[in-house]
Design a protein around this motif. Structure first.
Motif, short mmCIF file in Angstrom:
data_model
loop_
_atom_site.label_atom_id
_atom_site.label_comp_id
_atom_site.label_asym_id
_atom_site.label_seq_id
_atom_site.Cartn_x
_atom_site.Cartn_y
_atom_site.Cartn_z
N ALA A 297 -25.46 -2.82 6.70
CA ALA A 297 -25.12 -2.05 5.19
C ALA A 297 -23.67 -2.17 4.97
O ALA A 297 -23.09 -2.09 5.93
N GLN B 257 -25.40 -0.12 0.74
CA GLN B 257 -26.21 -1.38 0.37
C GLN B 257 -26.07 -2.54 1.36
O GLN B 257 -25.28 -2.70 2.17
N ALA B 258 -27.49 -3.12 1.31
CA ALA B 258 -27.67 -3.97 2.33
C ALA B 258 -26.60 -5.19 2.35
O ALA B 258 -26.32 -5.73 1.40
#
Length: 422
Positions: free
Chosen positions: A97, A111-112
């Protein structure tokens, strides 16, 4: 307190200490960049979040960051910060992430990366990512991602290596490990180390540490060939299987976890590979040209080139992650006492030459991520991630009323010279 650590404390009692060319006084604190009680994860939609929760694919208690990596884009003073979240168990929705700018109650939202799609199959699709322990961003802006391929010691996919250009987001290299080089449902590949020619951005070799399978896989990128190194020096030691941090103890039985190389900048004829096991206190070395010669290594031959391995010395405590500066300073996250330990590779690995640059039992509990990167001004910085793994793996678990995860940094020169990090 054992003999080696006693010596370390005696060294620190001196007002200023020489490590090669450096006069060092211990710092009091690294600069805080990121803190979290529990990781806040973003999802493509609220319904997807509910789905993975209901199916047991997301358990907030299983989300434990291990590594940090940093990229300064074209002189931008604000870097991109990446973290890895290995799938020790199945309750981790994604394993790599980046830190966003969005603040949440427990900490900044993650966030990925590269996208949620890369992770969502949880090993069902081997063209994605299964479980990532560490990465390395090279000086040419490519992130090398080592995917262990397993979740809770079940290999859903072979271990594999991706290189992604951080500017374009494109995959520029992909390597899938052949079956002969890993131990199915045993191996856990945790650390990639890149041998880079920064003049032309060519990567010659990638070295991959198998901490549970107790070995090192060497990948010759140009020749597309690989071999495995495994012997008594890549194994754990029974005296160091217990880890005690801030009064809490837990068990780990891990072999080789960290690999660093003699920097090109030193200009020495014989470069070395430095490595150590997590459950051990030996600092090891072997000439890099021996490692890079595939003819030296035979599959399952634990006696191959054994006379080339050098036990440089012993620390008396475990070290987790390590990083090498351009001037040949090897830094690692010492477990007990919780600190950043430094050694000048141009000096003997003796008690007198091991110095704790910073000792902080509160903020450096299990420093599993350690990187040295160049900032927007071209200066070296050290970045550290700590995670209180002793509580996560212990019977009590993490206390989410407290800060459990930290990312901190300092200029390498400031740290080595005892100057404030901020």
């Amino acid at each position: 307190m054992d003999y080696t650590i006693t010596i370390l404390w005696l060294v620190l009692s001196v007002a200023a200490l020489a490590i090669g060319q450096y006069e060092v006084e211990p710092n009091k604190a690294l600069e805080s960049v990121f803190e979290a009680r529990n990781l806040e994860l973003a999802f493509p939609s609220p319904s997807e979040r509910e789905r993975v929760l209901s199916e047991g694919l997301y358990d907030p208690n299983s989300v434990i960051p291990i590594d940090v990596d940093v990229y300064y884009k074209h002189g931008d003073p604000t870097p991109s910060i990446f973290v890895t979240i290995p799938r020790f168990a199945k309750g981790v929705p994604y394993s790599l992430a980046y830190v966003t700018n969005e603040a949440r109650p427990n900490g900044t939202l993650l966030q990925a990366y590269p996208s949620y799609e890369w992770h969502k199959s949880h090993g069902a699709d081997c063209n994605g990512l299964t479980s990532v322990y560490r990465t390395q961003i090279d000086e040419c802006g490519r992130m090398w991602i080592l995917d262990s391929g397993e979740i809770d010691f079940i290999h859903y996919c072979p271990p594999q290596l991706y290189a992604i250009d951080l500017e374009s987001g494109q995959v520029v290299h992909h390597y899938r490990m052949p079956e002969r080089l890993f131990k199915r449902n045993v191996s856990r590949f945790v650390t990639p180390t890149i041998e880079l020619d920064s003049q032309n951005c060519d990567v010659g070799f990638v070295y991959m540490a198998d901490s549970i399978g107790d070995g090192i896989v060497v990948y010759d990128v140009a020749a597309q060939q690989s071999w495995r190194i495994e012997n008594k020096f890549t194994y754990p030691h029974p005296d160091f299987g217990t880890f005690t941090i801030a009064g809490d103890s837990f068990q780990l039985w891990d072999g080789t976890v960290s690999i660093t190389l003699t920097p090109h900048a030193l200009g020495v004829k014989q470069r070395m590979m430095y490595f150590h096991s997590l459950s051990g206190d030996w600092q090891m070395a072997i000439p890099l040209d021996v490692v890079n010669n595939g003819s030296n290594w035979k599959l399952n031959d634990v006696s191959a080139a054994l006379d080339q391995f050098i036990v440089l010395g012993k620390r008396g405590s475990q070290c987790v992650a390590a990083a090498m500066s351009e001037t040949g300073m090897l830094l690692c996250g010492l477990v007990s006492p919780a600190s950043i330990l430094a050694w000048n590779t141009r000096t003997p690995y003796t008690h007198q030459n091991l110095v704790m640059l910073i000792e902080d039992e509160r903020n450096l509990q299990f420093t599993s991520g350690l990187k040295i990167v160049r900032n927007h001004e071209g200066k070296e910085e050290i970045w550290a991630l700590s995670n209180r793994l002793q509580k996560a793996f212990g019977s009590g678990g993490l206390d989410y009323k407290e800060t459990n995860f930290r990312i901190q940094k300092c200029g390498v020169q400031e740290l080595l010279n005892g100057r404030p990090c901020y």
